[in-house]
Design a protein around this motif. Sequence first.
Motif, mmCIF file in Angstrom:
data_model
loop_
_atom_site.group_PDB
_atom_site.id
_atom_site.type_symbol
_atom_site.label_atom_id
_atom_site.label_comp_id
_atom_site.label_asym_id
_atom_site.label_seq_id
_atom_site.Cartn_x
_atom_site.Cartn_y
_atom_site.Cartn_z
ATOM 1 N N ILE A 666 -62.901 53.944 -42.177
ATOM 2 C CA ILE A 666 -62.016 54.998 -42.633
ATOM 3 C C ILE A 666 -60.870 54.360 -43.401
ATOM 4 O O ILE A 666 -60.375 53.292 -43.031
ATOM 5 N N THR A 667 -60.492 54.987 -44.492
ATOM 6 C CA THR A 667 -59.415 54.424 -45.311
ATOM 7 C C THR A 667 -58.068 54.709 -44.667
ATOM 8 O O THR A 667 -57.948 55.533 -43.749
ATOM 9 N N ASN A 668 -57.036 54.029 -45.174
ATOM 10 C CA ASN A 668 -55.699 54.265 -44.625
ATOM 11 C C ASN A 668 -55.120 55.605 -45.072
ATOM 12 O O ASN A 668 -54.004 55.951 -44.692
ATOM 13 N N THR A 669 -55.884 56.361 -45.874
ATOM 14 C CA THR A 669 -55.481 57.730 -46.202
ATOM 15 C C THR A 669 -56.261 58.754 -45.384
ATOM 16 O O THR A 669 -56.134 59.954 -45.595
ATOM 17 N N GLY A 670 -57.118 58.261 -44.460
ATOM 18 C CA GLY A 670 -57.829 59.158 -43.569
ATOM 19 C C GLY A 670 -59.186 59.615 -44.067
ATOM 20 O O GLY A 670 -59.791 60.510 -43.472
ATOM 21 N N ASP A 671 -59.733 59.054 -45.125
ATOM 22 C CA ASP A 671 -61.041 59.441 -45.656
ATOM 23 C C ASP A 671 -62.132 58.541 -45.090
ATOM 24 O O ASP A 671 -61.983 57.309 -45.041
ATOM 25 N N ILE A 672 -63.264 59.177 -44.678
ATOM 26 C CA ILE A 672 -64.414 58.410 -44.238
ATOM 27 C C ILE A 672 -65.024 57.702 -45.448
ATOM 28 O O ILE A 672 -65.262 58.309 -46.492
ATOM 29 N N VAL A 673 -65.230 56.408 -45.310
ATOM 30 C CA VAL A 673 -65.865 55.661 -46.390
ATOM 31 C C VAL A 673 -67.327 56.093 -46.482
ATOM 32 O O VAL A 673 -68.060 56.081 -45.490
ATOM 33 N N LYS A 674 -67.745 56.537 -47.679
ATOM 34 C CA LYS A 674 -69.103 57.054 -47.856
ATOM 35 C C LYS A 674 -70.145 56.023 -47.447
ATOM 36 O O LYS A 674 -70.031 54.838 -47.765
ATOM 37 N N HIS A 675 -71.143 56.546 -46.751
ATOM 38 C CA HIS A 675 -72.308 55.759 -46.354
ATOM 39 C C HIS A 675 -71.958 54.584 -45.446
ATOM 40 O O HIS A 675 -72.706 53.613 -45.345
ATOM 41 N N SER A 676 -70.785 54.642 -44.775
ATOM 42 C CA SER A 676 -70.409 53.551 -43.881
ATOM 43 C C SER A 676 -70.837 53.813 -42.433
ATOM 44 O O SER A 676 -70.777 52.903 -41.610
ATOM 45 N N ILE A 677 -71.261 55.046 -42.148
ATOM 46 C CA ILE A 677 -71.550 55.408 -40.763
ATOM 47 C C ILE A 677 -72.906 54.853 -40.345
ATOM 48 O O ILE A 677 -73.901 54.979 -41.055
ATOM 49 N N ARG A 678 -72.911 54.263 -39.151
ATOM 50 C CA ARG A 678 -74.123 53.770 -38.532
ATOM 51 C C ARG A 678 -74.104 54.144 -37.065
ATOM 52 O O ARG A 678 -73.055 54.125 -36.432
ATOM 53 N N GLY A 679 -75.302 54.499 -36.550
ATOM 54 C CA GLY A 679 -75.337 54.809 -35.140
ATOM 55 C C GLY A 679 -76.423 55.801 -34.782
ATOM 56 O O GLY A 679 -77.378 56.033 -35.535
ATOM 57 N N LYS A 680 -76.239 56.433 -33.636
ATOM 58 C CA LYS A 680 -77.239 57.334 -33.042
ATOM 59 C C LYS A 680 -76.626 58.716 -32.903
ATOM 60 O O LYS A 680 -75.472 58.862 -32.472
ATOM 61 N N VAL A 681 -77.461 59.758 -33.255
ATOM 62 C CA VAL A 681 -77.016 61.142 -33.121
ATOM 63 C C VAL A 681 -78.132 61.944 -32.460
ATOM 64 O O VAL A 681 -79.268 61.950 -32.940
ATOM 65 N N LEU A 682 -77.782 62.584 -31.359
ATOM 66 C CA LEU A 682 -78.709 63.503 -30.683
ATOM 67 C C LEU A 682 -78.110 64.896 -30.774
ATOM 68 O O LEU A 682 -76.950 65.095 -30.406
ATOM 69 N N ILE A 683 -78.922 65.862 -31.281
ATOM 70 C CA ILE A 683 -78.376 67.201 -31.458
ATOM 71 C C ILE A 683 -79.248 68.230 -30.758
ATOM 72 O O ILE A 683 -80.447 68.029 -30.545
ATOM 73 N N ASN A 684 -78.574 69.308 -30.406
ATOM 74 C CA ASN A 684 -79.275 70.485 -29.881
ATOM 75 C C ASN A 684 -78.616 71.694 -30.515
ATOM 76 O O ASN A 684 -77.422 71.932 -30.338
ATOM 77 N N LEU A 685 -79.428 72.427 -31.280
ATOM 78 C CA LEU A 685 -78.910 73.598 -31.981
ATOM 79 C C LEU A 685 -79.574 74.842 -31.401
ATOM 80 O O LEU A 685 -80.798 74.961 -31.384
ATOM 81 N N LYS A 686 -78.780 75.772 -30.942
ATOM 82 C CA LYS A 686 -79.272 77.032 -30.380
ATOM 83 C C LYS A 686 -78.860 78.180 -31.294
ATOM 84 O O LYS A 686 -77.779 78.154 -31.889
ATOM 85 N N ASP A 687 -79.803 79.168 -31.320
ATOM 86 C CA ASP A 687 -79.533 80.357 -32.151
ATOM 87 C C ASP A 687 -79.130 79.935 -33.552
ATOM 88 O O ASP A 687 -78.209 80.492 -34.164
ATOM 89 N N GLY A 688 -79.867 78.961 -34.064
ATOM 90 C CA GLY A 688 -79.480 78.394 -35.330
ATOM 91 C C GLY A 688 -80.232 78.975 -36.507
ATOM 92 O O GLY A 688 -81.208 79.718 -36.367
ATOM 93 N N ALA A 689 -79.761 78.592 -37.664
ATOM 94 C CA ALA A 689 -80.414 79.019 -38.892
ATOM 95 C C ALA A 689 -80.081 78.024 -39.985
ATOM 96 O O ALA A 689 -78.976 77.467 -40.022
ATOM 97 N N LEU A 690 -81.113 77.811 -40.855
ATOM 98 C CA LEU A 690 -80.905 77.003 -42.055
ATOM 99 C C LEU A 690 -80.835 77.958 -43.234
ATOM 100 O O LEU A 690 -81.766 78.723 -43.482
#
Length: 807
Positions: A666-690
């Motif tokens: 993250i920059t010192n202005t509070g912006d997430i650096v693009k494409h810098s994120i690495r890790g694991k994400v588990l999601i559960n979406l209920k009553d969802g829609a695309l």
Amino acid sequence: MPKWLKILLKVLGALILLFILLAVGVTIYVANNKEKVLAQVTKKLNENLDGTLTVGDIKPSFFSNFPAVSLVLKNVVIRDRQFPRHHHTLLDAKDFNVSVNAASLFRGVISINNIGINNASIDLYTDSTGYSNTAVFKKGKKDSVKADANEGNSSTQLKKFSLSNVSFTINNQKNYKLFNFAVSSLNGKMNYPDTGWHANVHLNVLAKSMAFNTKRGSFIKNKQINTDLEAGFNEETGKISVKSDNFDIGGDVFGLNALFVTGKGDDSFSFHLTNDKLLWRNASALLAPNITKVLNRFNLDKPIGVKAIISGSFDGGDPYFHVAAVVNNNKLTIPGGVIDDCNFNAVFTNENIKGKGFSDANSVIKLAKFKGSYSNLPFAIDTGSITNLEVPIATGNFKANFPVTNFNSLLGAKVAKFTKGTADMNLRYKADIINLQLNKPVVQGTINLKGINISYIPRNLNLTNSSISLDFTGNDLLLKNIRLQSGQSIVRMEGQVKNFMNLYYSAPEKILINWQVTSPQIYLAEFLGFLNTAKPSGKPAKRTNSENAVKQLATVLNSAKADMHMRINELHYRKFLASNVNADLLLSEDGIRINQVSLNTAGGSLKLNGNLVQKGRVNDFIVATTISSVNVSQFFYAFDNFGLTDLTNENLRGFLSAKTSTTGSITNTGDIVKHSIRGKVLINLKDGALLNFKPIKSVGKFAFPFRDLDNITLSALNGDFDIMGDRITINPMEISSSVLNMDVAGVYGLTNGTDIALDVPLRNPKNDSKITDKEELQKKRFKGIVLHIRAHEEEGKLKIGWNKNHK
């Protein structure tokens, strides 16, 4: 002419003639009886001597003390019996004038009234064993006066005495004392009341050395002394008193009262000196070199009032000093700074504790009613002291009240800049003094800053209408009634630092501030300065009290850790809004550790733990989150779609729960650096829609051109994603929707590298929502023809085709 006047003139003429005849007679007598007269004079002068007195020659000089007869003795030398051993001549006078009674001289008796010593040296010497060449003077016998009376001679009483061009030395090797004066002229007149004697003296001498302790050097060295004295001796008490109103030392005129005690085993002295208009540098020049060297690092521009007492014993030991000074409306220069509008009373003594001796270790400087302004900071010290000048320790009560903008000239551009507010200080301090500078002061008391506007430069943080109260208690620091406001954010804080005074100088990195923080609302964007690496405090501090204090303060603020327990009603950050925020944060020089953050947002809740490591413009973070039942559209909107461009808040509907474990920048202005994120994400979406999701629509156009892919409802969606910068790995995932079912796996590239495998049954799952049996639903899910499709990128374009690698 009246007859009586004629008779009177005749009588006067006869008397004058008689005196002339007497003078001529004495001249003839001395000329014809030189050896006899010389022997008589030598004999008289040798009375009560335990040594030798020799006279080279004798000449009459009648008119110098007329009508008395003056004899000029040439080459007078007085030596004690031990002279061959120590080689110090007590008196060596080229001219020794003796005034004698003429009538007594004709009777063969010498009666000396006046003595004048010219072109001479007087050396009073005491060796290391305590023996003195003044032993040449024997004590007179008790019946000497009676013997003189029987010889028809009255006791000798000096009427006048004088010294001219005389070197006078007192050299005491045993007690390390050396007094040496070059006497240009000394003239005195004496009378003899019943109690002793009284003298009026004019003195003009050069003080070459006045060392009470030769190890420490001489006072008033090479200073000219010119004065008129009144002196008196009391036989009953054995005391000699001396007084002068014009005791001129090197051009500075003092008032002098001195007392000398002789006899009865007490050979002591006491000097009282006063001067109402004495310059600091002139005063320091009168003292011993070791003291002068120290005092010359200070200065007072205007004259000061001084009263000094110097007393001691000629038998040995350092003398007692007591000096009092009064300073009014002066300018005090100290090492590294200037105190303007300076007023104080000061006392110095080398006997702080009675009976502990006269020494630097037992010395003290006491200050009272001290007021001044240092770097535009007005202050007062009601009482202060510096004790033990061998290892000096300064203590005092420091008080100040002034606008905080006055701090700016002291802080410069290194720590902070104030634009508004007041400061009130009431402190008790204690500090070592090293090289004439306060070293590691320890303070007790309070500092209150009210209504302040300040820019904290190392973190680029701006505060307005804020207040801070610091309470130094024991070794601890209590922080009370703190109100900080930055923009729309208002924070109230209470805190404490254990063992603060010990750690402040020795280990500032170990300082831990425990904060309790509450706030009705905080806008995080206003505190983004904490994402900046602390800026250096500037060039190395000079060796001055103020510069060292500023540097140490900057070091402590940058190095200390803060353990913050936060309770915030509303937290804003750009599009993100949270309520009921509870957070435990640890702020350190290296970054921010996030412990047990919980909050409500987007209709659900979020818990977060992590760490932010500061590295400069770009900072690294590690975050683990648990998201429960948030509105997915609002959530994506709040976090700016997490840097995604194809999947945004406009494409989503439903309630999201997730667990993430990611790293990023993250920059010192509070912006997430693009494409810098690495890790694991588990999601559960209920009553969802695309909604209008392009990747699905692209596949749908190829496989299901007649189905509505703009609104795909999802009863439930579980996903497992691995994020590696600009690529998201989709672990095998089942998607069951109102439009189609599919199994998805592969890599989704945010910029390039997309390669996704989709297994899509052709059957329409539109009515599957009516099936309640899970096993039956699972069997029907892939019933019929299944298309195996591959969406991959070639030459920068996404291509949809059959998955030839499907097994």
